[in-house]
Design an enzyme around this catalytic site. Sequence first.
Site, PDB file in Angstrom:
ATOM      1  N   LYS A  70       0.853  -1.193   0.000  1.00  0.00           N
ATOM      2  CA  LYS A  70       0.000   0.000   0.000  1.00  0.00           C
ATOM      3  C   LYS A  70       0.880   1.231   0.000  1.00  0.00           C
ATOM      4  CE  LYS A  70      -3.975   2.148   0.610  1.00  0.00           C
ATOM      5  NZ  LYS A  70      -3.521   3.170  -0.351  1.00  0.00           N
ATOM      6  N   LYS A  94       5.009   2.413   8.636  1.00  0.00           N
ATOM      7  CA  LYS A  94       3.777   3.102   9.036  1.00  0.00           C
ATOM      8  C   LYS A  94       2.638   2.111   9.254  1.00  0.00           C
ATOM      9  CE  LYS A  94       4.511   7.600   6.790  1.00  0.00           C
ATOM     10  NZ  LYS A  94       3.946   8.607   5.871  1.00  0.00           N
ATOM     11  N   LYS A 106       5.175   2.032  -2.952  1.00  0.00           N
ATOM     12  CA  LYS A 106       5.315   3.440  -3.352  1.00  0.00           C
ATOM     13  C   LYS A 106       5.537   3.493  -4.845  1.00  0.00           C
ATOM     14  CE  LYS A 106       5.135   7.432  -1.223  1.00  0.00           C
ATOM     15  NZ  LYS A 106       4.190   7.714  -0.129  1.00  0.00           N
ATOM     16  N   THR A 190      -4.094  13.041   6.964  1.00  0.00           N
ATOM     17  CA  THR A 190      -2.703  13.138   7.402  1.00  0.00           C
ATOM     18  C   THR A 190      -2.548  14.242   8.442  1.00  0.00           C
ATOM     19  OG1 THR A 190      -1.899  12.310   5.271  1.00  0.00           O
ATOM     20  CG2 THR A 190      -0.316  13.466   6.660  1.00  0.00           C
ATOM     21  N   ASN A 221      -0.315  21.528   1.758  1.00  0.00           N
ATOM     22  CA  ASN A 221      -1.519  20.801   2.175  1.00  0.00           C
ATOM     23  C   ASN A 221      -1.469  20.435   3.661  1.00  0.00           C
ATOM     24  OD1 ASN A 221      -4.049  19.413   1.533  1.00  0.00           O
ATOM     25  ND2 ASN A 221      -2.905  17.547   1.915  1.00  0.00           N
ATOM     26  N   SER A 348      -6.772   5.595   4.500  1.00  0.00           N
ATOM     27  CA  SER A 348      -6.761   4.844   3.239  1.00  0.00           C
ATOM     28  C   SER A 348      -7.190   3.396   3.486  1.00  0.00           C
ATOM     29  CB  SER A 348      -5.363   4.876   2.611  1.00  0.00           C
ATOM     30  OG  SER A 348      -5.193   6.018   1.796  1.00  0.00           O
TER      31      SER A 348
END
Length: 414
Positions: A70, A94, A106, A190, A221, A348
């Site tokens: 992921k 993570k 990734k 996040t 962001n 997610s």
Amino acid sequence: MTENLNLFTSTQVVIKEALEKLGYDEGMYDLLKEPLRMVEVRIPVRMDDGKVKVFKGFRGQHNDAVGPTKGGVRFHPDVTLDEVRALSMWMTLKAGIVDLPYGGGKGGIICDPREMSMNELEKLSRGYVRALSQVMGPAKDIPAPDVFTNAQIMAWMMDEYSRIDEFNSPGFITGKPIVLGGSQGRDRATAEGVTIIINEAAKKHGIDMKGARIVIQGFGNAGSFLSKFLHDAGAKVVGISDAYGALHDPDGLDIDYLLDRRDSFGTVTTLFDETITNEELLELECDILVPAAIENQITEKNAHKINAKIVVEAANGPTTSEGTRILTERGILLVPDVLASAGGVTVSYFEWVQNNMGYYWSEEEVREKMTEKMVTAFDNVYTVATTRNIDMRLAAYMIGVRKTAEASRFRGWA
């Protein structure tokens, strides 16, 4: 040696130390020191001027012993193979820290989306999925947004995969628009996760968030959402910065005004005459410093000048290994990026779960479930750090890598 290579090798160093502390041998480190699979693809796109341009893309799948890999896909001119390798390993950490059934993945494409039309971006997004469809999928490898990618790009990618699969596959990707199976709260997950971690760290230091002085490096962001959340909670954001400089007000900045004035790239300091440098911002006296911009900001050169009680990393790799050592020796609580920024992958995961069962949660339910995950993760890392007398980064790596190491051992891989 490039910064991205430093990122990759420094990640390997901490993973090795974490595995040694957990009692694993050299064979386990050999397995986990780099991704099991690295794929490099070339994507031809007919541009708006009629010419064909070939883009290079990557996908790293670190380890799928626990479950599907992921992680995000970034569109950026500076994407490198080593960056993708390192970040796929971080995603494994993570997922382990917040106890998700994933390995790390990734991806990236070398391009500058700021110079491309929507038509060109759509073709590139679909081409990336076509090139990698055999090694990606809801039970194999699940992409998500990252630098310069968004819900629209995720929607194009999902549609392309659904065409290839001949089956509607919302679980192929996360970070989608709500109407296509996206989760409530994903766009701010996040920053909300970092905010939860900041609150937990403040409790450990006896800091009241109402009136607490916060400095945030970065106003993109993550930084802008963070500023808003903390400001609304009663904290005083006394400093913020963007790529062109920084603003400081010891009485607290007017965050709503700054958010109203910033452009789409998070730039706002160019509108002011009285600014300070990013270097000066990092050394401001405050309760909590949040690096939310780029890597290698706190190093052996400036770590002894940091004037905060707590440093919470919202960016990837903002503190070097020497910087970490100095801050820890000075008694400054450093909360590492792999813990602080795990809110994104947590929500997610919730999106993927909702897609798989076809039942969707309210924003309140998502926030409640994320808070539970993040608070538990912080408590686990903090406990390991204090009982073993090690820094929070090593403690986070130990927790993050343990799940994948155990799953690999049970499978007989190492």
